[in-house]
Design a protein around this motif. Structure first.
Motif, PDB file in Angstrom:
ATOM      1  N   LYS A  40       2.787  35.189  17.367  1.00 47.51           N
ATOM      2  CA  LYS A  40       3.587  35.001  16.147  1.00 47.51           C
ATOM      3  C   LYS A  40       4.738  36.009  16.086  1.00 47.51           C
ATOM      4  O   LYS A  40       5.885  35.650  15.796  1.00 47.51           O
ATOM      5  N   GLU A  44       8.856  35.874  15.541  1.00 47.31           N
ATOM      6  CA  GLU A  44       9.245  36.078  14.145  1.00 47.31           C
ATOM      7  C   GLU A  44       9.617  37.507  13.781  1.00 47.31           C
ATOM      8  O   GLU A  44      10.383  37.722  12.843  1.00 47.31           O
ATOM      9  N   THR A  52      14.865  38.476  17.500  1.00 46.02           N
ATOM     10  CA  THR A  52      13.440  38.519  17.820  1.00 46.02           C
ATOM     11  C   THR A  52      13.287  38.704  19.328  1.00 46.02           C
ATOM     12  O   THR A  52      14.207  38.423  20.105  1.00 46.02           O
TER      13      THR A  52
END
Length: 170
Positions: A40, A44, A52
Motif C-alpha cells: 500500500k 500511496e 510515491t
C-alpha cells in the motif's frame, strides 16, 4: 622550494567490467529498498509532495532500460515497454515492479558487453536531448538511482521500517 608536476596517463580509473559490477551491486541494494516497502505504501505514501516510491522506481527502470538501449542501439526507448513517461504502461503491484526490475537488471547484463570501449568517450544526445559522453550519461543513470534510493530510505524510516544497510551492496 620544491614543486611537483602532475602527470596524466591514459590508464582508466575504473574498468568497464568494474563499473558494471558496481552499478549492478547498487541496483541490488535499490531492489532491496523497493522490496522493503509495504504494498500500500509503495503506491500511496509521500512526504512533502514528493512522488510515491512506485513512481521513483518507474523512473529508475525507464532510465536504465532506455539508457542502455540508447547506448547500444541508438534507440533511446525501453525494452520491454517499461518507460515511466509512457502513460499506457502501468505496473500496478509491487510484484510487477520487482519483476520489471529483474528484467532490466538482466537487460543491462546482456547489453553491457555490446558497448565497444571507444563508445564510452563518444558524445551523443541521450534521449535525443541531453548531449554528453556515454560514460557521463551512464554516471547520470547511476547517480539518479542512488538519489531516488535515498528518498526511499527517508520514506521507509518515516514509515517506521529499518531500511537495508546503505553500505551493503553485495
Amino acid at each position: 622550494m620544491t614543486t611537483t608536476t602532475a602527470t596524466t596517463t591514459n590508464t582508466p580509473v575504473i574498468t568497464s567490467d568494474a563499473f558494471l559490477k558496481n552499478w549492478q551491486a547498487h541496483r541490488g541494494l535499490s531492489r532491496r529498498v523497493l522490496a522493503a516497502f509495504p504494498e500500500k505504501d509503495l503506491f500511496e505514501f509521500s512526504i512533502g509532495g514528493m512522488r510515491t516510491y512506485n513512481h521513483l522506481a518507474g523512473e529508475m527502470l525507464g532510465l536504465a532500460s532506455a539508457g542502455m538501449n540508447g547506448i547500444v542501439t541508438g534507440k533511446w526507448e525501453t525494452s520491454p515497454a517499461l518507460d515511466h513517461f509512457n502513460d499506457n504502461v502501468h505496473l500496478s503491484t509491487k510484484a510487477e515492479i520487482l519483476e520489471a526490475w529483474d528484467e532490466v537488471t538482466e537487460q543491462i547484463d546482456v547489453l553491457w558487453p555490446q558497448i565497444p570501449a571507444e563508445r564510452f568517450s563518444e558524445t551523443e544526445a541521450a534521449f535525443g536531448q541531453y548531449p554528453n559522453t556515454i560514460i557521463n550519461t551512464l554516471q547520470y543513470l547511476f547517480d539518479n538511482e542512488i538519489h531516488h534510493r535515498g528518498q526511499g530510505y527517508v520514506y521507509l524510516r518515516a514509515l517506521g521500517i529499518e531500511p537495508p544497510a546503505f553500505w551493503d551492496r553485495f
